[in-house]
Design a protein around this motif. Structure first.
Motif, PDB file in Angstrom:
ATOM      1  N   PRO A   1     -96.044 -10.737 -22.348  1.00 27.22           N
ATOM      2  CA  PRO A   1     -95.077 -10.973 -23.449  1.00 27.22           C
ATOM      3  C   PRO A   1     -95.723 -11.110 -24.818  1.00 27.22           C
ATOM      4  N   CYS A   2     -96.930 -11.676 -24.894  1.00 28.28           N
ATOM      5  CA  CYS A   2     -97.556 -11.873 -26.211  1.00 28.28           C
ATOM      6  C   CYS A   2     -97.980 -10.560 -26.852  1.00 28.28           C
ATOM      7  N   SER A   3     -97.971  -9.460 -26.076  1.00 30.59           N
ATOM      8  CA  SER A   3     -98.385  -8.169 -26.636  1.00 30.59           C
ATOM      9  C   SER A   3     -97.270  -7.490 -27.419  1.00 30.59           C
ATOM     10  N   ILE A   4     -96.111  -8.138 -27.539  1.00 27.98           N
ATOM     11  CA  ILE A   4     -95.011  -7.548 -28.293  1.00 27.98           C
ATOM     12  C   ILE A   4     -95.410  -7.360 -29.756  1.00 27.98           C
TER      13      ILE A   4
ATOM     14  N   CYS B   1     -79.416 -15.891 -29.450  1.00 30.31           N
ATOM     15  CA  CYS B   1     -79.426 -14.480 -29.857  1.00 30.31           C
ATOM     16  C   CYS B   1     -78.273 -14.131 -30.794  1.00 30.31           C
ATOM     17  N   GLU B   2     -77.291 -14.997 -30.908  1.00 28.16           N
ATOM     18  CA  GLU B   2     -76.102 -14.654 -31.688  1.00 28.16           C
ATOM     19  C   GLU B   2     -76.444 -14.414 -33.149  1.00 28.16           C
ATOM     20  N   GLU B   3     -77.353 -15.201 -33.703  1.00 26.95           N
ATOM     21  CA  GLU B   3     -77.738 -15.000 -35.097  1.00 26.95           C
ATOM     22  C   GLU B   3     -78.405 -13.635 -35.283  1.00 26.95           C
ATOM     23  N   LEU B   4     -79.196 -13.207 -34.290  1.00 28.86           N
ATOM     24  CA  LEU B   4     -79.838 -11.903 -34.380  1.00 28.86           C
ATOM     25  C   LEU B   4     -78.804 -10.782 -34.339  1.00 28.86           C
ATOM     26  N   TYR B   5     -77.798 -10.908 -33.490  1.00 27.60           N
ATOM     27  CA  TYR B   5     -76.761  -9.876 -33.421  1.00 27.60           C
ATOM     28  C   TYR B   5     -75.932  -9.844 -34.706  1.00 27.60           C
ATOM     29  N   SER B   6     -75.687 -10.997 -35.296  1.00 28.60           N
ATOM     30  CA  SER B   6     -74.971 -11.015 -36.585  1.00 28.60           C
ATOM     31  C   SER B   6     -75.784 -10.325 -37.667  1.00 28.60           C
TER      32      SER B   6
ATOM     33  N   LEU C   1     -79.351  -5.377 -17.549  1.00 31.15           N
ATOM     34  CA  LEU C   1     -79.402  -4.397 -18.625  1.00 31.15           C
ATOM     35  C   LEU C   1     -79.004  -5.017 -19.964  1.00 31.15           C
ATOM     36  N   THR C   2     -79.366  -6.276 -20.139  1.00 35.51           N
ATOM     37  CA  THR C   2     -79.223  -6.971 -21.416  1.00 35.51           C
ATOM     38  C   THR C   2     -80.581  -6.990 -22.098  1.00 35.51           C
ATOM     39  N   PRO C   3     -80.681  -6.608 -23.366  1.00 34.53           N
ATOM     40  CA  PRO C   3     -81.999  -6.525 -24.014  1.00 34.53           C
ATOM     41  C   PRO C   3     -82.720  -7.861 -24.010  1.00 34.53           C
ATOM     42  N   PRO C   4     -83.995  -7.871 -23.671  1.00 38.07           N
ATOM     43  CA  PRO C   4     -84.766  -9.126 -23.728  1.00 38.07           C
ATOM     44  C   PRO C   4     -84.793  -9.678 -25.148  1.00 38.07           C
ATOM     45  N   PRO C   5     -84.797 -10.989 -25.291  1.00 43.63           N
ATOM     46  CA  PRO C   5     -84.797 -11.578 -26.646  1.00 43.63           C
ATOM     47  C   PRO C   5     -85.953 -11.106 -27.507  1.00 43.63           C
ATOM     48  N   ALA C   6     -87.149 -10.923 -26.905  1.00 47.70           N
ATOM     49  CA  ALA C   6     -88.293 -10.466 -27.702  1.00 47.70           C
ATOM     50  C   ALA C   6     -88.065  -9.056 -28.231  1.00 47.70           C
ATOM     51  N   LEU C   7     -87.493  -8.180 -27.394  1.00 46.32           N
ATOM     52  CA  LEU C   7     -87.193  -6.819 -27.837  1.00 46.32           C
ATOM     53  C   LEU C   7     -86.126  -6.827 -28.921  1.00 46.32           C
ATOM     54  N   LEU C   8     -85.092  -7.636 -28.739  1.00 43.13           N
ATOM     55  CA  LEU C   8     -84.021  -7.727 -29.739  1.00 43.13           C
ATOM     56  C   LEU C   8     -84.566  -8.208 -31.074  1.00 43.13           C
ATOM     57  N   GLU C   9     -85.403  -9.228 -31.038  1.00 46.11           N
ATOM     58  CA  GLU C   9     -85.961  -9.759 -32.279  1.00 46.11           C
ATOM     59  C   GLU C   9     -86.831  -8.721 -32.973  1.00 46.11           C
ATOM     60  N   MET C  10     -87.584  -7.937 -32.194  1.00 50.51           N
ATOM     61  CA  MET C  10     -88.437  -6.919 -32.790  1.00 50.51           C
ATOM     62  C   MET C  10     -87.606  -5.825 -33.450  1.00 50.51           C
ATOM     63  N   VAL C  11     -86.557  -5.348 -32.772  1.00 52.15           N
ATOM     64  CA  VAL C  11     -85.714  -4.288 -33.327  1.00 52.15           C
ATOM     65  C   VAL C  11     -85.014  -4.772 -34.594  1.00 52.15           C
ATOM     66  N   VAL C  12     -84.476  -5.978 -34.550  1.00 50.58           N
ATOM     67  CA  VAL C  12     -83.801  -6.520 -35.733  1.00 50.58           C
ATOM     68  C   VAL C  12     -84.784  -6.671 -36.883  1.00 50.58           C
ATOM     69  N   GLY C  13     -86.012  -7.076 -36.591  1.00 45.70           N
ATOM     70  CA  GLY C  13     -87.014  -7.190 -37.640  1.00 45.70           C
ATOM     71  C   GLY C  13     -87.365  -5.848 -38.255  1.00 45.70           C
TER      72      GLY C  13
ATOM     73  N   ASP D   1     -91.523  -2.838 -20.232  1.00 52.27           N
ATOM     74  CA  ASP D   1     -92.217  -3.613 -19.200  1.00 52.27           C
ATOM     75  C   ASP D   1     -93.640  -3.944 -19.621  1.00 52.27           C
ATOM     76  N   ASP D   2     -94.322  -2.981 -20.250  1.00 49.18           N
ATOM     77  CA  ASP D   2     -95.716  -3.210 -20.639  1.00 49.18           C
ATOM     78  C   ASP D   2     -95.848  -4.239 -21.742  1.00 49.18           C
ATOM     79  N   TYR D   3     -94.931  -4.210 -22.709  1.00 52.02           N
ATOM     80  CA  TYR D   3     -95.120  -5.030 -23.912  1.00 52.02           C
ATOM     81  C   TYR D   3     -94.153  -6.211 -24.016  1.00 52.02           C
ATOM     82  N   CYS D   4     -93.174  -6.302 -23.130  1.00 54.26           N
ATOM     83  CA  CYS D   4     -92.232  -7.420 -23.191  1.00 54.26           C
ATOM     84  C   CYS D   4     -92.203  -8.247 -21.918  1.00 54.26           C
ATOM     85  N   ALA D   5     -92.536  -7.627 -20.786  1.00 50.12           N
ATOM     86  CA  ALA D   5     -92.422  -8.315 -19.505  1.00 50.12           C
ATOM     87  C   ALA D   5     -93.779  -8.702 -18.938  1.00 50.12           C
ATOM     88  N   LEU D   6     -94.671  -7.725 -18.771  1.00 49.89           N
ATOM     89  CA  LEU D   6     -95.963  -8.000 -18.141  1.00 49.89           C
ATOM     90  C   LEU D   6     -96.822  -8.918 -18.999  1.00 49.89           C
TER      91      LEU D   6
END
Length: 445
Positions: free
Chosen positions: A149-152, A263-268, A184-196, A142-147
Motif C-alpha cells: 500500500p505505501c507504494s501508491i 470517502c464522501e468528501e472525496l466524492y464531493s 468492485l468499490t474503488p479502494p480509498p487510496a486509489l480514490l484519493e490518488m485519482v481525485v488528487g 494490486d501492485d500499488y494499492c493492495a500488495l
C-alpha cells in the motif's frame, strides 16, 4: 527463417529474446521507411518467433530489462509499432503470456519511471478491448494499492511524467470499479490518488479526447474516449453503494459507515471537478466549431446510469436511505444539466423530458399508500424532494419550487403589482400531487 529458429534454440532465453527483439526492430524499421508502411502487419514467421522465444518461455525479469533497453534508441513511431507487435492480442494461447508480461512490464515502468513504455501502454489502453484493459488496471492496482500500500506514492508521481498514461489508467479503473458489488468499490487510496490528479489539473481528463483525430475509428469494445462517464458513475452510485455495503452486525456496520463518510468528501470534490471539466470542454468544443455536433457523453451511457441508480434505490429501504438517494439524484441531475448546457451530452427535447420525468418518478417512488378514490391526497412521511440545501444547478430544485405550496413573500414594490392567482384546489396547505401539476420545462439552447 528455420535457420534463425535453430540458431535461437542454441542460445539461452535472454540471449534469444534479445536476438528476436533485434530482428523485430530491423523488420519494423524497414517497413516504416518503405512507402507501404507496416499496415500489412508482421510476417507470420516473425510472429511465430516472437511467440516462441518471448511469450512461450518462462518470462524472466531480465527479458523486461531487455525490452526496456531496446526502447532507448528507438524513435517514437518505431516504439509504438514494436509495442503493438509484441502485445497486440492475437486470439491464441500466447495472449495470457502477453498479458502477464505486459502487466509486469508496465508495473516495472511505473516503478522506474520509464516514460517511453508508459506512452506505449497508453496507446495500448486506447486501442485494446476494454476487458483486457480492465485486467491490466486490476494488476496495477494490486501492485500499488493492495500488495504494497505505501507504494501508491510511486504511482501517484507518474502523473507529471506521463499524463496521457494516467488519463487512460483512470478510464480503465473506472471501467473496473463500477460499484456492482462490494469488491468492485474503488479502494480509498486509489480514490484519493485519482481525485488528487484531477484536482491538480482537471484538463487531464480531456487529454485523450483532444489528441484523438476525429477521423480515427477506435475498435469496437474499447474504452470510452474520456473517463468522464466512469467518474460520474462513481460520484452518483457511491452513496447508494456504501449504504448497501453496510453489514448487519453493529461493529461492521459502524466500520462501513465510517468508511463511507471518510470517502464522501472525496466524492464531493470529484463531482465538483467533473462539473468544471464540462465547462472546459465547452470552450474546446466552441473553439473547434464542434459545439452541438459532437457528443462526448453518449445518451445510452446516461440511460444505463439511470437504470443502475433505479436498481440500487430499489435495493435500499427508502425510509432508511433517503439522504443517500437524494444525494445520488442531486449529483446525477446536476451533472446531466451541466453536460447538456456545455454540449457534452446531446439530447432531443423528448429525451430531456423523459429523463426529467423519470427522475421525478424515482424521487416520488417509495412506501406511499394510495388514498381512496375521491379523497384528498395525503403526503407521505418520506420527504422526497426536500433536501436540506438544494443545489441551484439541479433541475430537481426547480421542480421542487414549482410543485411545493406557495409561501409568504415580502410585498413587491408598487410598480410590480402581484398577478391574481386562480382558485386552488381543495388540497391541504402542505399537500401536493406531482401528477396534477405540469413540470415547467425550458429547453437549454
Amino acid at each position: 527463417m528455420s535457420d534463425i529458429r535453430h540458431a535461437l534454440l542454441r542460445r539461452d532465453p535472454l540471449s534469444a529474446a534479445k536476438e528476436v527483439l533485434y530482428h523485430l526492430d530491423i523488420s519494423l524499421g524497414s517497413a516504416l521507411q518503405s512507402a507501404s508502411g507496416p499496415a500489412s502487419g508482421l510476417e507470420k514467421s516473425t510472429v511465430d518467433l516472437v511467440e516462441e522465444f518471448i511469450f512461450h518461455i518462462h518470462p524472466h525479469y531480465s527479458v523486461f530489462i531487455c525490452i526496456t533497453l531496446n526502447f532507448i534508441n528507438c524513435s517514437y513511431a518505431v516504439r509504438q509499432v514494436i509495442f503493438s507487435a509484441l502485445f497486440s492480442l492475437q486470439g491464441n494461447k500466447a495472449d495470457e503470456s502477453r498479458m502477464a508480461m505486459l502487466s509486469k512490464l508496465v508495473s516495472m515502468a511505473i516503478a522506474v519511471c520509464r516514460v517511453p513504455i508508459l506512452e506505449c501502454a497508453a496507446t495500448w489502453l486506447q486501442r485494446t478491448h476494454s476487458a483486457w484493459c480492465v485486467r491490466l488496471a486490476r494488476a496495477l492496482v494490486d501492485d500499488y494499492c493492495a500488495l504494497v500500500p505505501c507504494s501508491i506514492a510511486t504511482l501517484q508521481n507518474i502523473c507529471s511524467a506521463s499524463p496521457r498514461f494516467c488519463c487512460q489508467l483512470i478510464t480503465a479503473v473506472t471501467a473496473l470499479y463500477d460499484f456492482s458489488s462490494d469488491e468492485l468499490t474503488p479502494p480509498p487510496a486509489l480514490l484519493e490518488m485519482v481525485v488528487g490528479w484531477i484536482a491538480e489539473d482537471p484538463r487531464l481528463l480531456l487529454l485523450t479526447f483532444i489528441n484523438t483525430p476525429l477521423t480515427s475509428s477506435l475498435p469496437i469494445g474499447c474504452l470510452e474516449v474520456t473517463p468522464l462517464m466512469g467518474l460520474l458513475r462513481w460520484c452518483v452510485k457511491a452513496p447508494l453503494a456504501y449504504q448497501r455495503g453496510q453489514k448487519l452486525s453493529l461493529t461492521n456496520n459502524q466500520a462501513e459507515t465510517d468508511k463511507g463518510m471518510g470517502c464522501e468528501e472525496l466524492y464531493s470534490k470529484l463531482h465538483l471537478s467533473i462539473l468544471q471539466v464540462f465547462l472546459m470542454l465547452q470552450v474546446h468544443l466552441t473553439e473547434q466549431n464542434l459545439f452541438g455536433r459532437l457528443a462526448v457523453l453518449q445518451v445510452e451511457s446516461a440511460a444505463a446510469l439511470i437504470e443502475e441508480v433505479s436498481r440500487l434505490s430499489d435495493e435500499l429501504n427508502p425510509l432508511h436511505a433517503a439522504n443517500q438517494i437524494q444525494l445520488a439524484l442531486d449529483r446525477l441531475a446536476q451533472a446531466v444539466q451541466v453536460a447538456m448546457a456545455t454540449g457534452a451530452l446531446l439530447c432531443t427535447r423528448v429525451l430531456v423530458f423523459l429523463f426529467v420525468h423519470f427522475l421525478l418518478q424515482l424521487v416520488m417512488s417509495g412506501p406511499v399508500v394510495s388514498p381512496p378514490h375521491g379523497s384528498p391526497f395525503q403526503p407521505s412521511p418520506y420527504t422526497y424532494v426536500h433536501p436540506a440545501r438544494p443545489s441551484p444547478l439541479s433541475p430537481l430544485s426547480s421542480a421542487h419550487a414549482a410543485l411545493s405550496p406557495l409561501h409568504t413573500h415580502p410585498a413587491l414594490s408598487p410598480h410590480r403589482p402581484l398577478v391574481p392567482h386562480s382558485t386552488h384546489s381543495s388540497l391541504g396547505s402542505h399537500a401536493f400531487h406531482p401528477a396534477a401539476v405540469a413540470f415547467p420545462y425550458r429547453p437549454i439552447r
